[in-house]
Scaffold this active site. Structure first.
Site, PDB file in Angstrom:
ATOM      1  N   GLU A  92      48.817  94.170  38.890  1.00 15.24           N
ATOM      2  CA  GLU A  92      48.439  93.971  40.289  1.00 15.24           C
ATOM      3  C   GLU A  92      49.630  93.386  41.049  1.00 15.24           C
ATOM      4  OE1 GLU A  92      45.575  90.618  40.790  1.00 15.24           O
ATOM      5  OE2 GLU A  92      45.508  90.665  38.603  1.00 15.24           O
ATOM      6  N   CYS A 124      42.751  91.533  37.567  1.00 17.02           N
ATOM      7  CA  CYS A 124      43.017  91.116  36.179  1.00 17.02           C
ATOM      8  C   CYS A 124      42.205  91.909  35.164  1.00 17.02           C
ATOM      9  CB  CYS A 124      42.761  89.626  36.020  1.00 17.02           C
ATOM     10  SG  CYS A 124      43.642  88.663  37.240  1.00 17.02           S
ATOM     11  N   HIS A 246      39.352  85.843  29.928  1.00 13.23           N
ATOM     12  CA  HIS A 246      40.458  85.909  30.885  1.00 13.23           C
ATOM     13  C   HIS A 246      40.711  84.467  31.325  1.00 13.23           C
ATOM     14  CE1 HIS A 246      42.876  86.516  34.340  1.00 13.23           C
ATOM     15  NE2 HIS A 246      41.918  86.201  35.194  1.00 13.23           N
TER      16      HIS A 246
HETATM   17  N1  CAA Z   1      42.001  64.055  36.215  1.00  9.61           N
HETATM   18  C1  CAA Z   1      41.235  65.005  35.646  1.00  9.61           C
HETATM   19  N2  CAA Z   1      40.666  66.020  36.369  1.00  9.61           N
HETATM   20  C2  CAA Z   1      40.916  66.052  37.682  1.00  9.61           C
HETATM   21  C3  CAA Z   1      41.705  65.085  38.327  1.00  9.61           C
HETATM   22  C4  CAA Z   1      42.255  64.032  37.534  1.00  9.61           C
HETATM   23  N3  CAA Z   1      43.022  63.084  38.051  1.00  9.61           N
HETATM   24  N4  CAA Z   1      41.774  65.401  39.639  1.00  9.61           N
HETATM   25  C5  CAA Z   1      41.027  66.526  39.825  1.00  9.61           C
HETATM   26  N5  CAA Z   1      40.517  66.909  38.651  1.00  9.61           N
HETATM   27  C6  CAA Z   1      39.694  68.095  38.369  1.00  9.61           C
HETATM   28  C7  CAA Z   1      38.627  68.356  39.402  1.00  9.61           C
HETATM   29  O1  CAA Z   1      37.489  67.558  39.192  1.00  9.61           O
HETATM   30  C8  CAA Z   1      38.379  69.834  39.196  1.00  9.61           C
HETATM   31  O2  CAA Z   1      37.582  70.008  38.052  1.00  9.61           O
HETATM   32  P1  CAA Z   1      36.292  70.944  38.115  1.00  9.61           P
HETATM   33  O3  CAA Z   1      36.771  72.339  38.409  1.00  9.61           O
HETATM   34  O4  CAA Z   1      35.696  70.821  36.749  1.00  9.61           O
HETATM   35  O5  CAA Z   1      35.441  70.418  39.200  1.00  9.61           O
HETATM   36  C9  CAA Z   1      39.782  70.363  38.831  1.00  9.61           C
HETATM   37  O6  CAA Z   1      40.549  69.228  38.437  1.00  9.61           O
HETATM   38  C10 CAA Z   1      40.499  71.038  39.979  1.00  9.61           C
HETATM   39  O7  CAA Z   1      40.483  70.167  41.075  1.00  9.61           O
HETATM   40  P2  CAA Z   1      40.163  70.719  42.534  1.00  9.61           P
HETATM   41  O8  CAA Z   1      38.917  71.553  42.479  1.00  9.61           O
HETATM   42  O9  CAA Z   1      40.203  69.601  43.483  1.00  9.61           O
HETATM   43  O10 CAA Z   1      41.451  71.656  42.706  1.00  9.61           O
HETATM   44  P3  CAA Z   1      41.929  72.502  43.921  1.00  9.61           P
HETATM   45  O11 CAA Z   1      40.975  72.478  45.052  1.00  9.61           O
HETATM   46  O12 CAA Z   1      43.304  72.041  44.205  1.00  9.61           O
HETATM   47  O13 CAA Z   1      41.987  74.033  43.352  1.00  9.61           O
HETATM   48  C11 CAA Z   1      41.709  75.998  42.056  1.00  9.61           C
HETATM   49  C12 CAA Z   1      41.747  74.458  42.023  1.00  9.61           C
HETATM   50  C13 CAA Z   1      40.520  76.444  42.890  1.00  9.61           C
HETATM   51  C14 CAA Z   1      41.567  76.486  40.621  1.00  9.61           C
HETATM   52  C15 CAA Z   1      43.043  76.520  42.673  1.00  9.61           C
HETATM   53  O14 CAA Z   1      44.112  76.193  41.848  1.00  9.61           O
HETATM   54  C16 CAA Z   1      43.054  78.023  42.919  1.00  9.61           C
HETATM   55  O15 CAA Z   1      42.615  78.485  43.977  1.00  9.61           O
HETATM   56  N6  CAA Z   1      43.585  78.845  41.956  1.00  9.61           N
HETATM   57  C17 CAA Z   1      43.682  80.294  42.103  1.00  9.61           C
HETATM   58  C18 CAA Z   1      42.333  80.976  42.003  1.00  9.61           C
HETATM   59  C19 CAA Z   1      41.887  81.235  40.590  1.00  9.61           C
HETATM   60  O16 CAA Z   1      42.600  81.096  39.633  1.00  9.61           O
HETATM   61  N7  CAA Z   1      40.624  81.640  40.486  1.00  9.61           N
HETATM   62  C20 CAA Z   1      40.065  81.965  39.188  1.00  9.61           C
HETATM   63  C21 CAA Z   1      39.042  83.060  39.256  1.00  9.61           C
HETATM   64  S1  CAA Z   1      39.782  84.544  39.930  1.00  9.61           S
HETATM   65  C22 CAA Z   1      40.473  85.310  38.597  1.00  9.61           C
HETATM   66  O17 CAA Z   1      40.199  84.987  37.491  1.00  9.61           O
HETATM   67  C23 CAA Z   1      41.440  86.386  38.815  1.00  9.61           C
HETATM   68  C24 CAA Z   1      42.764  85.826  38.718  1.00  9.61           C
HETATM   69  O18 CAA Z   1      43.382  85.780  37.663  1.00  9.61           O
HETATM   70  C25 CAA Z   1      43.332  85.242  39.931  1.00  9.61           C
END
Ligand code: CAA
Length: 400
Positions: A92, A124, A246
């Protein structure tokens, strides 16, 4: 008529699946704790909350074509090349809107010209689509071998929420009859729905994503295809030696295994969770490969687990945003370790060079997308196949 009956019988008993598995990622990485501190985040958010320890950094001298060729050359012998008649390249993050990356790779690998070579795309999920097509092809032509590639560079942009879930690399799967690694079960469960969780409009070099929504949809699709798979096959969680996911970031797979084992016997939950830890080891050190991620996880399991034995059934969950998912399974074969061709991937990953966050940001901005003519200095890139530059919009690949 006789031929059709004979073929149908052969197809019923013939084992088809993954004969060899190769992987490549560049020799550079950024440390996730250091990246977190630079972004004013608690390192444990990246290390535990997202589940990533290191992230592959892709120099401008590597793209999906070179990474794919570097992965495939680790597994292909002269005899394999002779028997290959199909190359399916899933990506992709392709480098051309018209010409398939598979065509460049076939030339770099020295494949013969009487082959089919093309590209497939569905986020993916693409490599899984390629694998299933390859299986069908071998069912019709049992002496054929098919090269399926999943290669990507995951880019969300510097200082975005998606940044800690970037990465890149390529997997190469050789699919054949009587495979050494995994014989695929015929029945699988799949689902497609038009969903805007992650996409990349033409001309954009970074993905657009609704991060939390995409993670929730992933888990919903997992639930759906898992229920469907159980109904279709009559198999249950206890029939699986491990479940692979994945892994866009490894915490999401952890949520997946927790979802599947909710209400299961503690011993079963413990066994599957332990195998999941083996299966995410390499992904924690590389980051997201997009379509190759599930197969990097398979590689990680095969090299890290000491419990697996021939005859074990593995479950595999493939997910591609947009969205499409499939749950399928396969049986480990007696020579499954031999299908990795003796490459010690733990060692390869341990031998990479760490780069600073500044250097990672610099390399991130250097990747070639729209250049008409540019020469690249590839003298520091130890990979066998490199991108040497672009001349009048034509990418210059070479072996060095
Ligand atoms: N210690 C331990 N854990 C902590 C922490 C700390 N100090 N601070 C935060 N966390 C945890 C949070 O509680 C959260 O855990 P949960 O998911 O269990 O609730 C985790 O860390 C992430 O924190 P946030 O939700 O606050 O993180 P964020 O808002 O910055 O974004 C994300 C996280 C949504 C994964 C972001 O990185 C993102 O958008 N990534 C790209 C999208 C993606 O990968 N999607 C996956 C499905 S799509 C797919 O699979 C296709 C593909 O390959 C893209």
């Amino acid at each position: 008529m006789y031929d059709i009956v004979k073929k149908t019988k052969e197809w019923k008993f013939m084992k088809i699946g993954i004969d060899k598995l190769g992987f490549f990622t560049p020799d550079l990485y950024v440390d996730m704790a250091e990246l977190a501190r630079t972004r004013h985040e608690d390192p444990n958010k990246y290390l535990i909350g997202i589940g990533q320890a290191k992230m592959a950094v892709i120099p401008p001298t590597q793209d999906v074509v070179t990474m794919a060729a570097n992965a495939a050359q680790r597994i292909l012998t002269v005899d394999d090349k002779e028997q290959l008649d199909l190359v399916i390249f899933a990506t992709e993050s392709g480098i051309d809107n018209s010409k398939a990356a598979a065509v460049y790779v076939a030339r770099l690998l020295g494949l013969k010209s009487n082959i089919r070579a093309f590209e497939v795309k569905q986020a993916c999920y693409g490599a899984t689509a390629g694998l299933q097509l390859a299986r069908d092809h071998v069912a019709l032509f049992p002496r054929s071998k098919v090269l399926v590639i999943g290669a990507d560079i995951a880019r969300y942009g510097l200082k975005t929420p998606g940044e800690p879930t970037q990465g890149g690399g390529a997997v190469a799967l050789l699919v054949s009859a009587d495979p050494q690694i995994l014989a695929l079960d015929k029945q699988s469960a799949y689902q497609t729905q038009d969903i805007m969780d992650f996409w990349r409009p033409l001309g954009q070099t970074e993905a657009m994503v609704d991060g939390k929504y995409s993670s929730n949809i992933y888990l919903e699709f997992l639930d759906h295809v898992w229920q469907d798979y159980q109904q279709k096959t009559g198999l249950k969680l206890e029939d699986l030696a491990a479940v692979l996911f994945h892994l866009p970031y490894t915490k999401l797979g952890l949520k997946g295994i927790r979802q599947l084992t909710t209400g299961a016997e503690p011993a079963l939950t413990l066994r599957l969770t332990k195998e999941f830890e083996h299966a995410r080891t390499f992904n924690r050190l590389v980051g997201n490969l997009y379509t190759g991620s599930l197969y990097l996880s398979l590689l990680s399991l095969l090299q890290q687990s000491e419990q697996l034995i021939a005859g074990d059934r593995l479950g595999l969950f493939s997910y591609g945003s947009g969205a499409e998912a499939e749950f399928y399974s396969g049986i480990l074969q007696p020579d499954f370790k031999a299908g990795l061709m003796g490459v010690d991937y733990s060692q390869l990953l341990a031998n990479r060079q760490q780069v600073s966050v500044d250097k990672y940001e610099h390399l991130f901005k250097q990747q070639l997308f729209h250049a008409a003519t540019e020469e690249l200095d590839y003298s520091n890139d130890p990979a066998r196949f490199v991108l040497a530059g672009v001349k009048e919009y034509q990418r210059q690949y070479l072996e060095h």
